[in-house]
Design an enzyme around this catalytic site. Structure first.
Site, PDB file in Angstrom:
ATOM      1  N   LEU A  94       0.888  -1.155   0.000  1.00  0.00           N
ATOM      2  CA  LEU A  94       0.000   0.000   0.000  1.00  0.00           C
ATOM      3  C   LEU A  94       0.924   1.203   0.000  1.00  0.00           C
ATOM      4  O   LEU A  94       1.806   1.311   0.863  1.00  0.00           O
ATOM      5  CB  LEU A  94      -0.897  -0.038   1.246  1.00  0.00           C
ATOM      6  CG  LEU A  94      -2.126   0.850   1.276  1.00  0.00           C
ATOM      7  CD1 LEU A  94      -3.044   0.603   0.084  1.00  0.00           C
ATOM      8  CD2 LEU A  94      -2.908   0.626   2.564  1.00  0.00           C
ATOM      9  N   ASP A  95       0.789   2.069  -0.986  1.00  0.00           N
ATOM     10  CA  ASP A  95       1.694   3.209  -1.123  1.00  0.00           C
ATOM     11  C   ASP A  95       1.781   4.018   0.163  1.00  0.00           C
ATOM     12  O   ASP A  95       0.836   4.058   0.956  1.00  0.00           O
ATOM     13  CB  ASP A  95       1.219   4.137  -2.247  1.00  0.00           C
ATOM     14  CG  ASP A  95       1.298   3.501  -3.612  1.00  0.00           C
ATOM     15  OD1 ASP A  95       2.127   2.597  -3.802  1.00  0.00           O
ATOM     16  OD2 ASP A  95       0.522   3.916  -4.484  1.00  0.00           O
ATOM     17  N   ARG A  96       2.900   4.695   0.319  1.00  0.00           N
ATOM     18  CA  ARG A  96       3.128   5.523   1.504  1.00  0.00           C
ATOM     19  C   ARG A  96       2.021   6.559   1.687  1.00  0.00           C
ATOM     20  O   ARG A  96       1.611   6.856   2.803  1.00  0.00           O
ATOM     21  CB  ARG A  96       4.495   6.207   1.367  1.00  0.00           C
ATOM     22  CG  ARG A  96       4.888   7.033   2.544  1.00  0.00           C
ATOM     23  CD  ARG A  96       6.311   7.548   2.369  1.00  0.00           C
ATOM     24  NE  ARG A  96       6.619   8.467   3.447  1.00  0.00           N
ATOM     25  CZ  ARG A  96       7.277   9.606   3.279  1.00  0.00           C
ATOM     26  NH1 ARG A  96       7.702   9.951   2.080  1.00  0.00           N
ATOM     27  NH2 ARG A  96       7.503  10.379   4.305  1.00  0.00           N
TER      28      ARG A  96
END
Length: 182
Positions: free
Chosen positions: A45-47
């Site tokens: 999950l992207d930052r």
């Protein structure tokens, strides 16, 4: 017996246990929240995205969760610029042509702001001249920044992205930074 952890990843946290990034400005990682030996993230999950991240100590389970060939549905709530019309929603449902090819059809609907949503820290930047709205989007692929690229392709860039479900595992009532084992 396999371990499976449901974690509500806060905004700004990396989906890994260590940060090999720039020296001098450490970024938060999973190790700031989860002290369980032997587990690792099943997918990413992207930052700058929030919400459900699954962690496990079982390699086969990790593969079933994260490998796109298994087509495990992932549901996201996307706060987007503007108010998508029927044509934009239908385009998401049909599949969007991106630089890396056409996406699989998605389940897409305009929704009210999710009730159990926490305030984001930091908050998104609001523009008085541009309204925003929420979309529920369920995809079965896992391309890099796919939901953001899909909403941008139909003219509604994503302002905030929260993953609410992976397969039959919902985020439930977990607050940002909280986790539970199932």
């Amino acid at each position: 017996m396999s371990r499976l952890i449901l974690f509500n990843k806060p905004f700004g946290v990396l989906s890994q246990f260590t940060d090999a990034g720039t020296a001098g400005s450490p970024r938060k990682t999973l190790s700031d929240f989860i002290d369980v030996p032997g587990v690792y993230a099943a997918g990413r999950l992207d930052r700058d995205s929030e919400g459900l991240l699954l962690l496990t100590d079982d390699g086969q389970l990790q593969n079933r969760i994260s490998d796109p060939k298994h087509k495990l549905p992932k549901t996201y709530w996307a706060q987007v610029e503007g108010i998508p019309d029927d044509a934009a929603i239908q385009a998401l449902r049909s599949g969007i042509t991106l630089k890396d090819g056409k996406t699989a059809p998605a389940k897409a609907d305009v929704i009210a702001e999710p009730e159990k949503l926490w305030p984001r820290d930091p908050p998104i930047r609001f523009r008085k001249s541009v309204p925003d709205s929420w979309i529920s989007l369920t995809i079965t692929e896992g391309r890099n920044r796919q939901v953001r690229r899909m909403t941008a392709a139909v003219g509604h860039p994503t302002l905030r992205l929260v993953r609410s479900r992976i397969g039959h595992w919902p985020l439930g009532g977990l607050a940002p930074g909280e986790w539970r084992e199932v």
